[in-house]
Design an enzyme around this catalytic site. Structure first.
Site, PDB file in Angstrom:
ATOM      1  CG  ASN A  93      -1.931  -1.140   1.140  1.00 58.51           C
ATOM      2  OD1 ASN A  93      -2.115  -1.716   0.078  1.00 58.51           O
ATOM      3  ND2 ASN A  93      -2.545  -1.471   2.243  1.00 58.51           N
ATOM      4  CG  ASP A  95      -2.989   3.306   2.540  1.00 54.94           C
ATOM      5  OD1 ASP A  95      -2.080   2.990   3.328  1.00 54.94           O
ATOM      6  OD2 ASP A  95      -3.971   2.562   2.322  1.00 54.94           O
ATOM      7  CG  HIS A 110       3.910  -1.345  -4.809  1.00 55.16           C
ATOM      8  ND1 HIS A 110       2.732  -2.041  -4.928  1.00 55.16           N
ATOM      9  CD2 HIS A 110       4.888  -2.229  -5.163  1.00 55.16           C
ATOM     10  CE1 HIS A 110       2.986  -3.284  -5.331  1.00 55.16           C
ATOM     11  NE2 HIS A 110       4.278  -3.419  -5.469  1.00 55.16           N
ATOM     12  CB  CYS A 118      14.452  15.685  -7.279  1.00 53.21           C
ATOM     13  SG  CYS A 118      15.321  16.396  -8.691  1.00 53.21           S
ATOM     14  CB  CYS A 139      17.695  21.011  -9.338  1.00 54.53           C
ATOM     15  SG  CYS A 139      16.434  19.816  -9.838  1.00 54.53           S
ATOM     16  CB  THR A 177      -2.127  -8.955  -0.658  1.00 52.91           C
ATOM     17  OG1 THR A 177      -1.576  -9.010  -1.971  1.00 52.91           O
ATOM     18  CG2 THR A 177      -1.514 -10.020   0.212  1.00 52.91           C
TER      19      THR A 177
HETATM   20  P1  NAD Z   1      -5.898  -6.268  -4.715  1.00 49.00           P
HETATM   21  O1  NAD Z   1      -6.879  -5.164  -4.938  1.00 49.00           O
HETATM   22  O2  NAD Z   1      -5.402  -7.028  -5.879  1.00 49.00           O
HETATM   23  O3  NAD Z   1      -6.552  -7.328  -3.727  1.00 49.00           O
HETATM   24  C1  NAD Z   1      -7.164  -6.937  -2.528  1.00 49.00           C
HETATM   25  C2  NAD Z   1      -7.395  -8.185  -1.726  1.00 49.00           C
HETATM   26  O4  NAD Z   1      -7.930  -7.784  -0.469  1.00 49.00           O
HETATM   27  C3  NAD Z   1      -8.385  -9.163  -2.345  1.00 49.00           C
HETATM   28  O5  NAD Z   1      -7.840 -10.473  -2.280  1.00 49.00           O
HETATM   29  C4  NAD Z   1      -9.630  -9.040  -1.458  1.00 49.00           C
HETATM   30  O6  NAD Z   1     -10.327 -10.274  -1.350  1.00 49.00           O
HETATM   31  C5  NAD Z   1      -9.017  -8.643  -0.131  1.00 49.00           C
HETATM   32  N1  NAD Z   1      -9.884  -7.867   0.758  1.00 49.00           N
HETATM   33  C6  NAD Z   1     -10.784  -6.912   0.421  1.00 49.00           C
HETATM   34  N2  NAD Z   1     -11.346  -6.380   1.519  1.00 49.00           N
HETATM   35  C7  NAD Z   1     -10.771  -6.998   2.579  1.00 49.00           C
HETATM   36  C8  NAD Z   1     -10.932  -6.872   4.000  1.00 49.00           C
HETATM   37  N3  NAD Z   1     -11.782  -6.009   4.531  1.00 49.00           N
HETATM   38  N4  NAD Z   1     -10.173  -7.667   4.787  1.00 49.00           N
HETATM   39  C9  NAD Z   1      -9.298  -8.566   4.265  1.00 49.00           C
HETATM   40  N5  NAD Z   1      -9.127  -8.738   2.935  1.00 49.00           N
HETATM   41  C10 NAD Z   1      -9.840  -7.951   2.099  1.00 49.00           C
HETATM   42  O7  NAD Z   1      -4.706  -5.644  -3.850  1.00 49.00           O
HETATM   43  P2  NAD Z   1      -3.153  -5.986  -3.755  1.00 49.00           P
HETATM   44  O8  NAD Z   1      -2.978  -7.448  -3.680  1.00 49.00           O
HETATM   45  O9  NAD Z   1      -2.624  -5.126  -2.688  1.00 49.00           O
HETATM   46  O10 NAD Z   1      -2.558  -5.508  -5.140  1.00 49.00           O
HETATM   47  C11 NAD Z   1      -3.007  -4.307  -5.706  1.00 49.00           C
HETATM   48  C12 NAD Z   1      -1.942  -3.276  -6.051  1.00 49.00           C
HETATM   49  O11 NAD Z   1      -2.577  -1.973  -6.030  1.00 49.00           O
HETATM   50  C13 NAD Z   1      -0.827  -3.165  -5.086  1.00 49.00           C
HETATM   51  O12 NAD Z   1       0.285  -3.026  -5.881  1.00 49.00           O
HETATM   52  C14 NAD Z   1      -1.052  -1.877  -4.291  1.00 49.00           C
HETATM   53  O13 NAD Z   1       0.140  -1.123  -4.243  1.00 49.00           O
HETATM   54  C15 NAD Z   1      -1.997  -1.064  -5.111  1.00 49.00           C
HETATM   55  N6  NAD Z   1      -3.089  -0.425  -4.309  1.00 49.00           N
HETATM   56  C16 NAD Z   1      -2.840   0.163  -3.109  1.00 49.00           C
HETATM   57  C17 NAD Z   1      -3.873   0.719  -2.377  1.00 49.00           C
HETATM   58  C18 NAD Z   1      -3.563   1.394  -1.068  1.00 49.00           C
HETATM   59  O14 NAD Z   1      -2.513   1.978  -0.890  1.00 49.00           O
HETATM   60  N7  NAD Z   1      -4.490   1.313  -0.101  1.00 49.00           N
HETATM   61  C19 NAD Z   1      -5.178   0.648  -2.839  1.00 49.00           C
HETATM   62  C20 NAD Z   1      -5.398   0.045  -4.084  1.00 49.00           C
HETATM   63  C21 NAD Z   1      -4.340  -0.496  -4.810  1.00 49.00           C
END
Ligand code: NAD
Length: 231
Positions: A93, A95, A110, A118, A139, A177
């Site tokens: 994440n 965030d 990520h 920069c 710069c 994830t």
């Molecule tokens: P993904 O969206 O592919 O998968 C999310 C997973 O979370 C799913 O398997 C889903 O079943 C599960 N899920 C949903 N709600 C849940 C809950 N309340 N409790 C437990 N599990 C839950 O996400 P990913 O695998 O992190 O890959 C997505 C990519 O997108 C990553 O590279 C990430 O960096 C990026 N991303 C980040 C954010 C963030 O920073 N919050 C948000 C969206 C995407």
């Protein structure tokens, strides 16, 4: 929590970790890329073409994340870290929600919405808030969000750091994830091969569920209930 039988704990988190805070997941409904075209806002080419457009879009993302709050799952990890000597969070994440819950030792695979960099001066600036405090480096070059955009390479040093921590852990807990984004998707296998006890917490089965010693179908906000007997 030093009475635990585990000495090195890794939480490996993805977008599902923040879903109950209100940050949409990548693939779920409400995902940001259903609404915005990443080619216009989230790749180096778009930034080179129109940096202010890309930066303003990231200010919108920052505002939407600041409107969300860490939930009990984030807080549980933070509390555990205070009472246990070795807890690391490896997150996909961007965030910063773990840090807002008071957690440190967070490896951000990520990057972060709260960092600008920069590439000319090789510096990273922490910049927290809805608006960027500045959009240009001293710069004169535009600063770019230090996050992995579509088409970017991941930072190999950070991947290496995460990989080393994961190889040494004896408890590996994957939360929210889907396990399809590489190279992070390889981490559960790495933990398993090195002898860690592996737990997955997700609202549904994933492509990697078969690897885990325990699969808990449940919510990230309820980690305490799921894990209280184990950590
Ligand atoms: P993904 O969206 O592919 O998968 C999310 C997973 O979370 C799913 O398997 C889903 O079943 C599960 N899920 C949903 N709600 C849940 C809950 N309340 N409790 C437990 N599990 C839950 O996400 P990913 O695998 O992190 O890959 C997505 C990519 O997108 C990553 O590279 C990430 O960096 C990026 N991303 C980040 C954010 C963030 O920073 N919050 C948000 C969206 C995407």
């Amino acid at each position: 929590m030093n009475n635990t039988k585990y000495s090195k704990i890794v939480f490996f988190t993805g977008a599902g970790m923040s879903a109950e805070s209100g940050v949409p997941t990548y693939r779920g409904s409400g995902g940001i890329w259903h609404k915005y075209n990443w080619e216009e806002f989230a790749c180096q080419k778009a930034f080179d073409r129109n940096p202010t457009n890309v930066l303003e879009f990231h200010e919108v993302r920052r505002k939407s994340v600041l409107d969300c709050q860490p939930h009990n799952g984030h807080k549980f990890i933070s509390e555990l870290q205070k009472s246990h000597d070795d807890v690391t969070i490896v997150t996909q994440n961007i965030d910063g929600m773990h840090q807002r819950a008071g957690t440190d030792n967070v490896v951000e695979l990520h990057g972060s919405l709260w960092h600008l960099r920069c590439d000319k001066c090789s510096i990273i600036i922490e910049d927290i808030g809805e608006s960027f405090s500045k959009m240009k480096c001293d710069c004169g070059k535009y600063l770019r969000p230090d996050i992995v955009w579509f088409g970017d390479m991941l930072n190999s040093q950070i991947i290496q750091q995460a990989s080393e921590i994961i190889q040494e852990c004896d408890l590996f807990i994957s939360i929210g994830t889907s396990g399809v984004v590489w190279p992070a998707a390889g981490f559960p296998q790495e933990a398993k091969s090195n002898g860690a006890y592996c737990i997955e917490i997700n609202t549904e089965q994933t492509e990697l569920s078969y690897l885990f010693d325990e699969v808990i179908i449940g919510k990230a906000s309820e980690i305490k209930k799921h894990l209280s007997f184990r950590t």
